[in-house]
Design an enzyme around this catalytic site. Structure first.
Site, PDB file in Angstrom:
ATOM      1  N   CYS A   1      -0.379   4.076   2.187  1.00 19.73           N
ATOM      2  CA  CYS A   1      -0.138   3.883   3.623  1.00 19.73           C
ATOM      3  C   CYS A   1       1.327   4.093   3.981  1.00 19.73           C
ATOM      4  O   CYS A   1       1.637   4.692   5.014  1.00 19.73           O
ATOM      5  CB  CYS A   1      -0.501   2.458   4.055  1.00 19.73           C
ATOM      6  SG  CYS A   1      -2.002   1.790   3.357  1.00 19.73           S
ATOM      7  N   ASP A   2       2.229   3.583   3.166  1.00 15.83           N
ATOM      8  CA  ASP A   2       3.630   3.471   3.598  1.00 15.83           C
ATOM      9  C   ASP A   2       4.629   4.329   2.823  1.00 15.83           C
ATOM     10  O   ASP A   2       5.804   4.388   3.203  1.00 15.83           O
ATOM     11  CB  ASP A   2       4.072   1.991   3.503  1.00 15.83           C
ATOM     12  CG  ASP A   2       3.224   1.095   4.399  1.00 15.83           C
ATOM     13  OD1 ASP A   2       2.776   1.585   5.446  1.00 15.83           O
ATOM     14  OD2 ASP A   2       3.008  -0.077   4.054  1.00 15.83           O
TER      15      ASP A   2
ATOM     16  N   CYS B   1       0.827  -1.212   0.000  1.00 16.89           N
ATOM     17  CA  CYS B   1       0.000   0.000   0.000  1.00 16.89           C
ATOM     18  C   CYS B   1       0.860   1.259   0.000  1.00 16.89           C
ATOM     19  O   CYS B   1       1.382   1.677   1.032  1.00 16.89           O
ATOM     20  CB  CYS B   1      -0.933  -0.014   1.218  1.00 16.89           C
ATOM     21  SG  CYS B   1      -1.974   1.452   1.334  1.00 16.89           S
TER      22      CYS B   1
END
Ligand code: NAP
Length: 319
Positions: A148-149, A145
């Site tokens: 997300c990261d 992701c």
């Protein structure tokens, strides 16, 4: 004898747990089937259990660790009386009401649960490369992701694996943070749409590594390098790298009901009028019915919708 419940929620990611919070507060006494902590790809809490820090979930100024966020949602659902069970549904019969669900022996004459309403929140799994090191370093440089990261790779050199729209979208997004993004594709032509291809190719931070397949991911406590093989010549080589984003597709978890409900052509569950599926009394939320956004916050939002839709549906039935 089967355990009887008004609302059976299958899945315990942000969608399932948010629907549990709402259903519990509506005094519907939901039972939540969390899944079994048996494998990293299919564990209670869903995909957020596989990520480290979540920085885009509103309300957490300094971010929150994925597992901690799920722990909070779980405790919140339990606080209002949701009954969470560490089990996995092996068979679901939606052909008649009450709906029936089995845990364990699928041949047993008697179902484990009978429910007036079923909320499906089974999620989706990111497809993985299944190479040595990948599982161990997930959340430590291996990610599925970018939203997300990506932030954690500011100024570093990273790889994205895949040749479809997801891979190109992730690669393009990641150039906001990384100094260089190497797109690793197993062939020499992309599957992605023309516009995504053009955008990625025009981005000078993206380098394409054609005809290459990662065979192993190395690193002690975080990703340090990868072994690759040239898919044409068979030659093996290695590259130092700080992160590997796997973007080779997702698979919605529909195994236990795929033959009973309408699905889209891409395998995702079809919903209409909010969270309704093709069977009256069966609702869906989260990634299993969302191939577009796939975010924790959208999963939570649709979980809320499913619980409210279920509550109103039950009321209309006079139950
Ligand atoms: P996809 O289109 O199925 O592409 C998967 C890619 O991963 C392919 O290039 C495939 O290679 C590669 N791949 C698969 N298994 C692999 C493996 N084991 N090792 C290495 N590479 C592997 O999946 P997606 O990109 O997630 O897209 C899914 C759907 O969502 C598509 O319909 C897409 O258009 C849509 N989508 C749209 C957008 C957008 O419009 N903004 C964004 C994301 C996704 P091969 O090409 O060799 O098969």
């Amino acid at each position: 004898m089967a355990i009887s419940t008004k609302v059976l929620i299958i899945g315990s990611g942000p969608a399932g747990l948010t629907s549990a919070i709402y259903a519990a507060r509506a005094q519907l006494g939901p039972i939540v089937i969390e899944g079994e902590p048996s494998s990293t790809s299919d564990q209670p809490g869903g995909q957020l259990m596989l990520t480290t820090e979540v920085e885009n979930f509103p309300g957490f100024t300094d971010g929150i660790m994925g597992p901690e966020l799920m722990g909070q949602m779980r405790a919140q659902a339990e606080r209002f009386g949701a009954d969470l069970r560490s089990e996995k549904i092996s068979r679901l019969d939606l052909s008649a009401r009450p709906f029936r669900a089995w845990v364990g022996d699928t041949e047993a004459a008697e179902a484990t649960y009978e429910a007036s309403v079923v909320i499906l929140a089974t999620g989706a799994r990111a497809l993985m490369l299944n190479v040595p090191g990948e599982d161990r370093l997930l959340g430590h440089g291996v990610s599925t992701c970018a939203t997300c990261d990506g932030f954690f790779f500011r100024g570093q050199e990273i790889m994205v694996v895949g040749g479809g729209d997801s891979a190109l979208e992730e690669a393009t997004f990641l150039t906001r943070f990384a100094d260089k993004v190497i797109l690793v594709h197993r062939r020499d032509s992309l599957r992605a749409s023309k516009i995504m291809q053009e955008r990625a190719m025009a981005n000078e931070k993206i380098e394409f590594l054609w005809n290459a397949q990662i065979t192993e991911i190395h690193g002690d406590t975080k990703v340090a390098s990868v072994s690759l093989v040239d898919t044409v010549t068979g030659a093996a080589f290695t590259r130092d790298i700080a992160g590997v984003f796997v973007a080779i597709g997702h698979q919605p978890a529909t195994d236990i009901f795929a033959d009973q409900l309408d699905l889209h052509g891409n395998g995702y569950l079809a919903v209409h009028d909010g969270s309704r599926t093709s069977i009256d009394g069966v609702f869906a939320c989260g990634d299993v019915a969302d191939h577009t956004y796939r975010q924790a916050i959208t999963a939570a939002g649709t979980g809320c919708m499913a619980a409210i839709d279920a509550e109103r549906w039950l009321e209309a039935q006079g139950s």
